[in-house]
Scaffold this active site. Structure first.
Site, short mmCIF file in Angstrom:
data_model
loop_
_atom_site.label_atom_id
_atom_site.label_comp_id
_atom_site.label_asym_id
_atom_site.label_seq_id
_atom_site.Cartn_x
_atom_site.Cartn_y
_atom_site.Cartn_z
N HIS A 78 47.77 65.69 38.30
CA HIS A 78 48.89 66.51 38.75
C HIS A 78 49.14 66.34 40.25
O HIS A 78 50.29 66.17 40.68
CB HIS A 78 48.62 67.98 38.42
CG HIS A 78 48.67 68.28 36.96
ND1 HIS A 78 47.81 69.17 36.35
CD2 HIS A 78 49.47 67.80 35.97
CE1 HIS A 78 48.09 69.23 35.07
NE2 HIS A 78 49.09 68.41 34.80
N ASP A 154 63.52 68.95 22.91
CA ASP A 154 63.25 67.54 23.12
C ASP A 154 63.72 67.10 24.50
O ASP A 154 64.86 67.38 24.90
CB ASP A 154 63.98 66.73 22.04
CG ASP A 154 63.50 65.30 21.96
OD1 ASP A 154 63.53 64.61 23.00
OD2 ASP A 154 63.10 64.88 20.87
N ASP A 175 55.24 64.26 32.48
CA ASP A 175 53.94 64.84 32.14
C ASP A 175 53.89 64.98 30.62
O ASP A 175 53.86 66.08 30.07
CB ASP A 175 53.78 66.19 32.84
CG ASP A 175 52.33 66.67 32.84
OD1 ASP A 175 51.46 65.96 32.29
OD2 ASP A 175 52.07 67.76 33.38
#
Length: 313
Positions: A78, A154, A175
């Site tokens: 991250h 989505d 991510d």
């Protein structure tokens, strides 16, 4: 909503079991794990486990049998995806996280004073629900921050709709789950081109490539696809204990030289307010220093000015 907790309240521990995850097509690795929680959503199987190997920070989660993040080392990916990109931009206001249902990337982005909005486009509502119940420290309060908008759906649909609305973002963070699974169509040149169109001036994206030692074909394919779309494509590597190996990430932009950017002063200013656990000015150059034995995989070390003008906005 159930009480938030990072430690299982039931101290009657189940018998530990081997917890094996794939590492490319020809390898796998195993942790000993205590099961904490498991459910199957409409999209995937979700597990939370405690890994004694990581001690008190051993809480981790898996999606469809693959480890995603642990409290011990989630900060590595991250921090490495978010901070070099946002520091190179210098004034990022809108950040889009594709996937990111555990809140870790949003948490890092929100540390930047310039950021006014973080949109997390997560496919599966059960992921943030599970994280907030069993691993809230991973999100660090990101979903409670008024600057964060969580959109369930989505990522492809979100990007298409944002383009239709004429929106733009300063940074897009991929991510997502692995590029060889359900998220494969979010890791090809046509989708990268859509994201490029979504980026504002000086915008860029960050994504995970995979394990260069064990997934060389996948890593190389992703880099080639990125290089057909963006002027600058700059890989970095970091060792991630939960993933069992050296991990590769990359930044792509038409204007930002993330690798060559002098981030010392900005990073010191950031870390003085929010201590960083992995990324630092001293580590910046090292993270981008690709070892010779991986040059064939990560290769094509672009320099400022290379291919200038070949991919007009």
């Amino acid at each position: 909503m159930p009480a938030k907790r990072d430690i299982t309240e039931d101290r009657s521990r189940p018998v530990p079991r081997p917890c094996t995850a794939p590492l490319g097509r020809w390898a796998a690795y195993t942790f000993t794990a205590h099961a904490v929680f498991a459910t199957t959503s409409a999209h995937q199987h979700i597990e939370v486990v405690d890994l004694p190997a990581f001690g008190a920070l051993g809480r981790a989660y898996r999606l469809d049998g693959r480890f995603m993040a642990s409290l011990a080392d989630a900060h590595i990916c991250h921090e490495c995806m978010v901070h070099p990109l946002l520091l190179a931009h210098g004034n990022a206001r809108r950040v889009l996280v594709l996937g990111g249902g555990d809140g870790g990337s949003a948490y890092e982005a929100l540390r930047h004073a310039s950021v006014r909005e973080v949109v997390v486009a997560e496919l599966d509502a059960q992921v943030p629900a599970t994280i907030l119940q069993y691993m809230p420290a991973l999100a660090g309060g990101a979903f409670d921050d008024p600057r964060t908008t969580l959109v369930i759906g989505d990522a492809r649909d979100f990007v298409d709709a944002a383009l239709a609305r004429g929106e733009s973002f300063d940074a897009v963070i991929f991510d997502l789950t692995d590029a060889d699974g359900e998220a494969a169509t979010l890791h090809d040149a046509p989708f990268f081109a859509k994201v490029r169109a979504l980026l504002g001036p000086r915008g860029g994206l960050a994504l995970q490539l995979g394990a260069p030692w064990f997934e060389a074909d996948q890593v190389g394919r992703l880099l080639r696809s990125l290089r057909t779309v963006f002027r600058f494509v700059q890989p970095m590597t970091a060792y991630v204990p939960l993933y069992g190996t050296l991990w590769a990430l990359a930044f792509a932009s038409d204007s930002l030289d993330v690798r060559g950017n002098d981030v010392s002063a900005a990073t010191h200013a950031l870390s003085s307010r929010y201590p960083l656990r992995h990324y630092s000015p001293a580590r910046h150059a090292m993270l981008f220093d690709i070892p010779p034995e991986l040059s064939a995989v990560l290769g094509d070390q672009q320099k400022p000015g290379d291919n200038e003008g070949t991919r007009g906005k």
